[in-house]
Design a protein around this motif. Structure first.
Motif, PDB file in Angstrom:
ATOM      1  N   VAL A 247       8.740 -66.625 -10.072  1.00 41.47           N
ATOM      2  CA  VAL A 247       8.178 -67.620  -9.148  1.00 41.47           C
ATOM      3  C   VAL A 247       8.019 -66.912  -7.797  1.00 41.47           C
ATOM      4  CG1 VAL A 247       8.416 -69.892  -8.100  1.00 41.47           C
ATOM      5  CG2 VAL A 247       9.400 -69.462 -10.355  1.00 41.47           C
ATOM      6  N   THR A 248       6.788 -66.658  -7.423  1.00 42.57           N
ATOM      7  CA  THR A 248       6.486 -65.870  -6.228  1.00 42.57           C
ATOM      8  C   THR A 248       6.114 -66.783  -5.068  1.00 42.57           C
ATOM      9  OG1 THR A 248       5.680 -64.041  -7.594  1.00 42.57           O
ATOM     10  CG2 THR A 248       5.022 -64.046  -5.281  1.00 42.57           C
ATOM     11  N   SER A 249       6.820 -66.642  -3.957  1.00 43.64           N
ATOM     12  CA  SER A 249       6.552 -67.477  -2.779  1.00 43.64           C
ATOM     13  C   SER A 249       5.333 -66.981  -2.018  1.00 43.64           C
ATOM     14  CB  SER A 249       7.765 -67.478  -1.842  1.00 43.64           C
ATOM     15  OG  SER A 249       8.874 -68.093  -2.441  1.00 43.64           O
ATOM     16  N   GLN A 250       4.575 -67.913  -1.488  1.00 42.61           N
ATOM     17  CA  GLN A 250       3.509 -67.647  -0.540  1.00 42.61           C
ATOM     18  C   GLN A 250       3.750 -68.503   0.688  1.00 42.61           C
ATOM     19  OE1 GLN A 250       0.001 -68.689  -2.791  1.00 42.61           O
ATOM     20  NE2 GLN A 250      -0.044 -66.728  -3.886  1.00 42.61           N
ATOM     21  N   LEU A 251       2.981 -68.291   1.737  1.00 37.39           N
ATOM     22  CA  LEU A 251       3.187 -69.095   2.942  1.00 37.39           C
ATOM     23  C   LEU A 251       2.976 -70.578   2.674  1.00 37.39           C
ATOM     24  CD1 LEU A 251       1.528 -67.038   5.835  1.00 37.39           C
ATOM     25  CD2 LEU A 251       3.951 -67.288   5.309  1.00 37.39           C
ATOM     26  N   ASP A 252       1.970 -70.896   1.859  1.00 38.49           N
ATOM     27  CA  ASP A 252       1.619 -72.297   1.631  1.00 38.49           C
ATOM     28  C   ASP A 252       1.723 -72.708   0.169  1.00 38.49           C
ATOM     29  OD1 ASP A 252      -0.454 -70.771   0.702  1.00 38.49           O
ATOM     30  OD2 ASP A 252      -2.053 -71.968   1.625  1.00 38.49           O
ATOM     31  N   GLY A 253       2.528 -71.999  -0.609  1.00 42.20           N
ATOM     32  CA  GLY A 253       2.665 -72.370  -2.011  1.00 42.20           C
ATOM     33  C   GLY A 253       3.461 -71.354  -2.801  1.00 42.20           C
ATOM     34  N   VAL A 254       3.336 -71.428  -4.111  1.00 42.10           N
ATOM     35  CA  VAL A 254       4.020 -70.486  -5.002  1.00 42.10           C
ATOM     36  C   VAL A 254       3.115 -70.188  -6.199  1.00 42.10           C
ATOM     37  CG1 VAL A 254       6.356 -71.234  -4.376  1.00 42.10           C
ATOM     38  CG2 VAL A 254       5.190 -72.326  -6.284  1.00 42.10           C
ATOM     39  N   ARG A 255       3.352 -69.037  -6.801  1.00 45.67           N
ATOM     40  CA  ARG A 255       2.706 -68.676  -8.061  1.00 45.67           C
ATOM     41  C   ARG A 255       3.785 -68.646  -9.141  1.00 45.67           C
ATOM     42  NH1 ARG A 255      -1.914 -65.895  -8.666  1.00 45.67           N
ATOM     43  NH2 ARG A 255      -1.740 -64.922  -6.597  1.00 45.67           N
ATOM     44  N   VAL A 256       3.568 -69.388 -10.208  1.00 43.26           N
ATOM     45  CA  VAL A 256       4.541 -69.467 -11.297  1.00 43.26           C
ATOM     46  C   VAL A 256       3.968 -68.713 -12.498  1.00 43.26           C
ATOM     47  CG1 VAL A 256       5.913 -70.972 -12.773  1.00 43.26           C
ATOM     48  CG2 VAL A 256       5.269 -71.731 -10.469  1.00 43.26           C
ATOM     49  N   LEU A 293      -0.865 -71.757 -10.212  1.00 42.53           N
ATOM     50  CA  LEU A 293      -0.917 -71.574  -8.758  1.00 42.53           C
ATOM     51  C   LEU A 293      -0.707 -72.929  -8.093  1.00 42.53           C
ATOM     52  CD1 LEU A 293      -1.453 -69.514  -6.462  1.00 42.53           C
ATOM     53  CD2 LEU A 293      -3.832 -70.296  -6.502  1.00 42.53           C
ATOM     54  N   ILE A 294       0.266 -72.990  -7.208  1.00 41.99           N
ATOM     55  CA  ILE A 294       0.607 -74.231  -6.514  1.00 41.99           C
ATOM     56  C   ILE A 294       0.336 -74.056  -5.032  1.00 41.99           C
ATOM     57  CG2 ILE A 294       2.472 -75.831  -5.943  1.00 41.99           C
ATOM     58  CD1 ILE A 294       3.828 -74.859  -8.568  1.00 41.99           C
ATOM     59  N   LYS A 295      -0.533 -74.906  -4.489  1.00 40.38           N
ATOM     60  CA  LYS A 295      -0.817 -74.890  -3.060  1.00 40.38           C
ATOM     61  C   LYS A 295      -0.332 -76.212  -2.460  1.00 40.38           C
ATOM     62  CE  LYS A 295      -2.747 -70.869  -2.466  1.00 40.38           C
ATOM     63  NZ  LYS A 295      -2.117 -69.854  -1.573  1.00 40.38           N
ATOM     64  N   LEU A 296       0.610 -76.129  -1.532  1.00 41.10           N
ATOM     65  CA  LEU A 296       1.213 -77.321  -0.948  1.00 41.10           C
ATOM     66  C   LEU A 296       0.246 -78.019  -0.007  1.00 41.10           C
ATOM     67  CD1 LEU A 296       4.708 -75.803  -0.158  1.00 41.10           C
ATOM     68  CD2 LEU A 296       4.145 -77.358  -2.019  1.00 41.10           C
ATOM     69  N   LEU A 297       0.207 -79.337  -0.081  1.00 42.66           N
ATOM     70  CA  LEU A 297      -0.631 -80.135   0.797  1.00 42.66           C
ATOM     71  C   LEU A 297       0.049 -80.296   2.163  1.00 42.66           C
ATOM     72  CD1 LEU A 297      -1.688 -82.933  -1.707  1.00 42.66           C
ATOM     73  CD2 LEU A 297      -3.020 -80.919  -1.072  1.00 42.66           C
ATOM     74  N   SER A 298      -0.749 -80.351   3.203  1.00 44.64           N
ATOM     75  CA  SER A 298      -0.187 -80.606   4.530  1.00 44.64           C
ATOM     76  C   SER A 298       0.260 -82.064   4.635  1.00 44.64           C
ATOM     77  CB  SER A 298      -1.217 -80.286   5.606  1.00 44.64           C
ATOM     78  OG  SER A 298      -2.331 -81.156   5.487  1.00 44.64           O
ATOM     79  N   GLU A 299       1.066 -82.360   5.648  1.00 43.02           N
ATOM     80  CA  GLU A 299       1.591 -83.717   5.809  1.00 43.02           C
ATOM     81  C   GLU A 299       0.466 -84.731   5.976  1.00 43.02           C
ATOM     82  OE1 GLU A 299       4.296 -83.602   9.047  1.00 43.02           O
ATOM     83  OE2 GLU A 299       5.901 -82.643   7.908  1.00 43.02           O
ATOM     84  N   SER A 300      -0.589 -84.341   6.705  1.00 46.91           N
ATOM     85  CA  SER A 300      -1.678 -85.282   6.949  1.00 46.91           C
ATOM     86  C   SER A 300      -2.516 -85.544   5.710  1.00 46.91           C
ATOM     87  CB  SER A 300      -2.578 -84.743   8.071  1.00 46.91           C
ATOM     88  OG  SER A 300      -3.199 -83.525   7.681  1.00 46.91           O
ATOM     89  N   ALA A 301      -2.436 -84.649   4.713  1.00 42.91           N
ATOM     90  CA  ALA A 301      -3.245 -84.804   3.495  1.00 42.91           C
ATOM     91  C   ALA A 301      -2.552 -85.640   2.439  1.00 42.91           C
ATOM     92  CB  ALA A 301      -3.603 -83.435   2.930  1.00 42.91           C
ATOM     93  N   ILE A 302      -1.285 -85.947   2.640  1.00 47.39           N
ATOM     94  CA  ILE A 302      -0.520 -86.711   1.650  1.00 47.39           C
ATOM     95  C   ILE A 302      -0.613 -88.190   1.988  1.00 47.39           C
ATOM     96  CG2 ILE A 302       1.745 -87.112   0.642  1.00 47.39           C
ATOM     97  CD1 ILE A 302       2.428 -84.207   1.301  1.00 47.39           C
ATOM     98  N   VAL A 303      -1.136 -88.957   1.072  1.00 44.39           N
ATOM     99  CA  VAL A 303      -1.308 -90.400   1.282  1.00 44.39           C
ATOM    100  C   VAL A 303       0.010 -91.117   0.985  1.00 44.39           C
ATOM    101  CG1 VAL A 303      -2.570 -92.441   0.596  1.00 44.39           C
ATOM    102  CG2 VAL A 303      -3.717 -90.235   0.677  1.00 44.39           C
TER     103      VAL A 303
END
Length: 303
Positions: A247-256, A293-303
């Motif tokens: 599980v590789t960390s990125q600034l805005d997500g991870v690769r599994v 590939l997982i890209k985390l959503l920003s706080e404003s993008a989460i409903v």
């Protein structure tokens, strides 16, 4: 807030520093064992850095700041053939790893000369899965300037390296240019080569810092290192992966490093605090071996 560090020491009693990291609420980002030596990239709370340093001293190891830990970089070469790849690209990759970076070597399919060099949409999408792309180009100014189409529409920060001095304005699409790193048929061990590599490290750190500042204006709901830890604890198949950094960390997500078709639903149900991962992130098939590939959503993008 977490500080990213690298521990270098022997494998003897290495479980003690791992247990301390866990007790302090920190995370192991990457672990490499080379014969009897252990290289450990970690993230620990800033207020507990001194405790890690004390344990490292007790174990006769060394602690250094790893500003690139938790990031994934692409080292791009026009081809994987010996005409382009060694030695500069390999030495750039090896040198950046000393500062905590996880990097992948990418050789383009058509790069044997100016007349036939090219990049496909697939290769572009693969490169854009990384935090930064570093293009290791050649020794001739005009040749480098003629190949800007390889990176002028890449949607991540691009650093170009080559031998001659070139004005950045002559390289549309590049965010930075580092000279002194062209095609060299030997290892980069001389003084001027080391100085060029150090300059590259400074440029990479500056761009990563800027990306972190931009993200802080509208950050993800949870840091990527917490997502990495949750996946490792909640998905049993992770323990069966033999590849480094499953599980590789990125600034805005991870690769599994699991097959997307088989495991993406299970990954989506991983609980992050009180929410399933699929509600706070985009989960998609990677262009790298059909990984997840997982890209985390920003706080404003989460409903």
């Amino acid at each position: 807030m977490y500080e990213t560090l690298t521990y270098s020491g022997g494998v003897h009693k290495n479980e003690e520093i791992k247990e301390l990291i866990d007790d302090l609420g920190g995370f192991i980002l990457q672990e490499n064992i080379l014969q009897m030596d252990l290289i450990l990239n970690m993230a620990v709370p800033i207020e507990d850095v001194d405790k890690i340093k004390e344990k490292s001293k007790e174990l006769l190891g060394e602690i250094s700041v790893a500003p690139m830990a938790g990031t994934e970089l692409a080292i791009v070469s026009p081809t994987l053939a010996r005409h382009h790849l060694p030695h500069a690209a390999c030495d750039i990759s090896e040198y950046l790893r000393r500062f905590g970076a996880k990097d992948n070597m990418i050789g383009l399919a058509r790069g044997a000369g100016k007349g036939v060099s090219g990049i496909t949409e697939y290769e572009k999408r693969l490169i854009e899965e990384h935090d930064i792309a570093i293009y290791a180009l050649g020794s001739f100014k005009q040749c480098i300037m003629d190949k800007t189409f390889l990176f002028d529409d890449i949607d991540v920060p691009v650093i170009v390296t080559g031998a001659p001095e070139i004005d950045l304005d002559d390289l549309p699409g590049a965010d930075a240019y580092v000279s002194g790193l062209g095609r060299i048929p030997r290892r980069l061990k001389r003084g001027k080569n080391i100085r060029a590599l150090r300059k590259l490290v400074e440029v990479v750190e500056d761009i990563l810092d800027q990306k972190r500042r931009d993200m802080s204006l509208d950050p993800p709901l949870t840091p990527s290192i917490l997502v990495k830890n949750a996946i490792e604890n909640q998905v049993p198949a992770i323990s069966e992966i033999i590849s480094p950094t499953p599980v590789t960390s990125q600034l805005d997500g991870v690769r599994v490093k699991l097959d997307y078709d088989k495991y993406h639903e299970e990954i989506g149900e991983v609980m992050i605090s009180d929410k399933p991962l699929k509600e706070i992130a985009d989960i998609k098939k990677s262009h790298m071996y059909d990984y997840i590939l997982i890209k985390l959503l920003s706080e404003s993008a989460i409903v």
